[in-house]
Each structure stands twice: as structure tokens, then as C-alpha cells.
Write a protein that holds these residues in place. Structure first.
Motif, PDB file in Angstrom:
ATOM      1  N   GLU A   1       1.726  -2.340   2.898  1.00  0.00           N
ATOM      2  CA  GLU A   1       1.810  -1.892   1.507  1.00  0.00           C
ATOM      3  C   GLU A   1       2.963  -2.600   0.799  1.00  0.00           C
ATOM      4  O   GLU A   1       2.834  -3.023  -0.337  1.00  0.00           O
ATOM      5  CB  GLU A   1       1.982  -0.378   1.424  1.00  0.00           C
ATOM      6  CG  GLU A   1       1.913   0.099  -0.017  1.00  0.00           C
ATOM      7  CD  GLU A   1       1.775   1.603  -0.160  1.00  0.00           C
ATOM      8  OE1 GLU A   1       1.738   2.292   0.863  1.00  0.00           O
ATOM      9  OE2 GLU A   1       1.715   2.047  -1.317  1.00  0.00           O
TER      10      GLU A   1
ATOM     11  N   HIS B   1       4.992  -5.712  -3.457  1.00  0.00           N
ATOM     12  CA  HIS B   1       3.888  -4.789  -3.262  1.00  0.00           C
ATOM     13  C   HIS B   1       2.643  -5.543  -2.797  1.00  0.00           C
ATOM     14  O   HIS B   1       2.340  -6.611  -3.323  1.00  0.00           O
ATOM     15  CB  HIS B   1       3.609  -4.044  -4.566  1.00  0.00           C
ATOM     16  CG  HIS B   1       2.743  -2.831  -4.382  1.00  0.00           C
ATOM     17  ND1 HIS B   1       1.717  -2.520  -5.243  1.00  0.00           N
ATOM     18  CD2 HIS B   1       2.766  -1.869  -3.438  1.00  0.00           C
ATOM     19  CE1 HIS B   1       1.135  -1.396  -4.823  1.00  0.00           C
ATOM     20  NE2 HIS B   1       1.745  -0.982  -3.738  1.00  0.00           N
ATOM     21  N   HIS B   2       1.929  -4.974  -1.820  1.00  0.00           N
ATOM     22  CA  HIS B   2       0.733  -5.602  -1.265  1.00  0.00           C
ATOM     23  C   HIS B   2       0.949  -7.080  -0.945  1.00  0.00           C
ATOM     24  O   HIS B   2       0.306  -7.951  -1.533  1.00  0.00           O
ATOM     25  CB  HIS B   2      -0.465  -5.435  -2.221  1.00  0.00           C
ATOM     26  CG  HIS B   2      -0.931  -4.018  -2.306  1.00  0.00           C
ATOM     27  ND1 HIS B   2      -1.720  -3.556  -3.332  1.00  0.00           N
ATOM     28  CD2 HIS B   2      -0.703  -2.955  -1.500  1.00  0.00           C
ATOM     29  CE1 HIS B   2      -1.962  -2.260  -3.145  1.00  0.00           C
ATOM     30  NE2 HIS B   2      -1.356  -1.875  -2.049  1.00  0.00           N
TER      31      HIS B   2
END
Ligand SMILES: [Zn+2]
Length: 154
Positions: free
Chosen positions: A51, A59-60
Motif C-alpha cells: 500500500e 502510495h501504491h
């Protein structure tokens, strides 16, 4: 099989009343503590791996396998920061901005039915962060089914 939507004030409420009556309070506490541990473990495995990049926090992140560490654990490289890190499923802190200690406190508070504001104060985060953390916890609990089955009493 009944399709029950779970509204959770506490983990204890999820346990069958018939079962709770058979247990001593300290045993119920042990079960709650065990469930908390499982939650932390499962969060780290299912919710937090990939994540966020544990190195740069993107993020990601796009991650590529990057050999094994000396310990034999799989390593990944973040394409954003180009840093390598070990994926260690047992360690929530690798994947969350919040420490494991804060997660444990949040879970305890949720189990105890404390308000978001109280939780936020306890772990020194803003209410919005506490809300997002609790949302993840409750979402996870909704997906969770207990393997335990008690026979119908009527
Ligand atoms: Zn990164």
C-alpha cells in the motif's frame, strides 16, 4: 446460512452470547487479545503490503522483486525511490505510517467502545487519521467470519 451485517462496538459483541456465558472474564480477555493480534497480523499481510513504500512512503508503489536478503527473505525494489527492502509479513510498521503500538491501542480502544476522539488522543493522531484507521479495522472485521459455530438453541 444467515446473512448478518455486522455492526461492531466491540469484538466481544461478535462472540456468541452462549459462548461468553461459558467463559471466565479473563478467558474472554485472552480471546479479545488474541483476535487483536490476529487483526494486526492480517492487516500487515492483506492491507499494508504494497500500500505504501516503506522507504519513501509513496502510495501504491510499483515494486519489483530484487533478490533475497541474507536472511533469505524476499526483497523488493520501489521504482519510485529505487530503494530495496525486505517484505516482512509480521511487521505492521513496515507498511503503515502508524506504529504497531498505535494500531494496538486503536484496536483496544475500538474493542472497549471508546469514541474516535478518545482514540485519537490516546495515540496522538488527528481524528481524521483515527477515523481512517478505525474504518480499516471495521472493514476488516466485516470481512471476517468466525470459524466457531454454536448449535441453535431453539
Ligand atoms: Zn519508495
Amino acid at each position: 446460512m444467515s446473512n448478518t451485517s455486522v455492526s461492531i462496538e466491540s469484538v466481544e459483541n461478535l462472540l456468541p452470547k452462549e459462548l461468553l456465558e461459558l467463559l471466565q472474564p479473563f478467558q474472554v480477555d485472552q480471546i479479545k487479545s488474541m483476535i487483536s493480534s490476529f487483526l494486526v497480523m492480517n492487516f500487515s499481510v492483506h492491507e499494508y503490503v504494497f500500500e505504501y513504500c516503506p522507504k519513501c512512503g509513496v502510495h501504491h508503489p510499483v515494486l519489483i522483486k530484487a533478490g533475497k536478503a541474507n536472511s533469505g527473505k524476499q526483497m523488493y525494489r520501489c521504482k519510485h525511490c529505487n530503494k530495496r527492502f525486505v517484505v516482512d509479513h509480521g511487521q505492521l510498521t513496515y507498511y503503515s505510517h502508524q506504529s504497531e503500538q498505535k494500531w494496538n491501542q486503536l484496536i483496544d480502544d475500538t474493542v472497549a467502545g471508546h469514541s474516535l476522539k478518545t482514540s485519537a488522543d490516546h495515540i496522538s493522531v488527528c481524528e481524521e487519521t483515527a477515523f481512517r484507521m478505525r474504518h480499516k479495522l471495521l472493514y476488516f472485521l466485516e470481512q471476517m467470519s468466525f470459524p466457531l459455530r454454536i448449535s441453535e438453541t431453539n
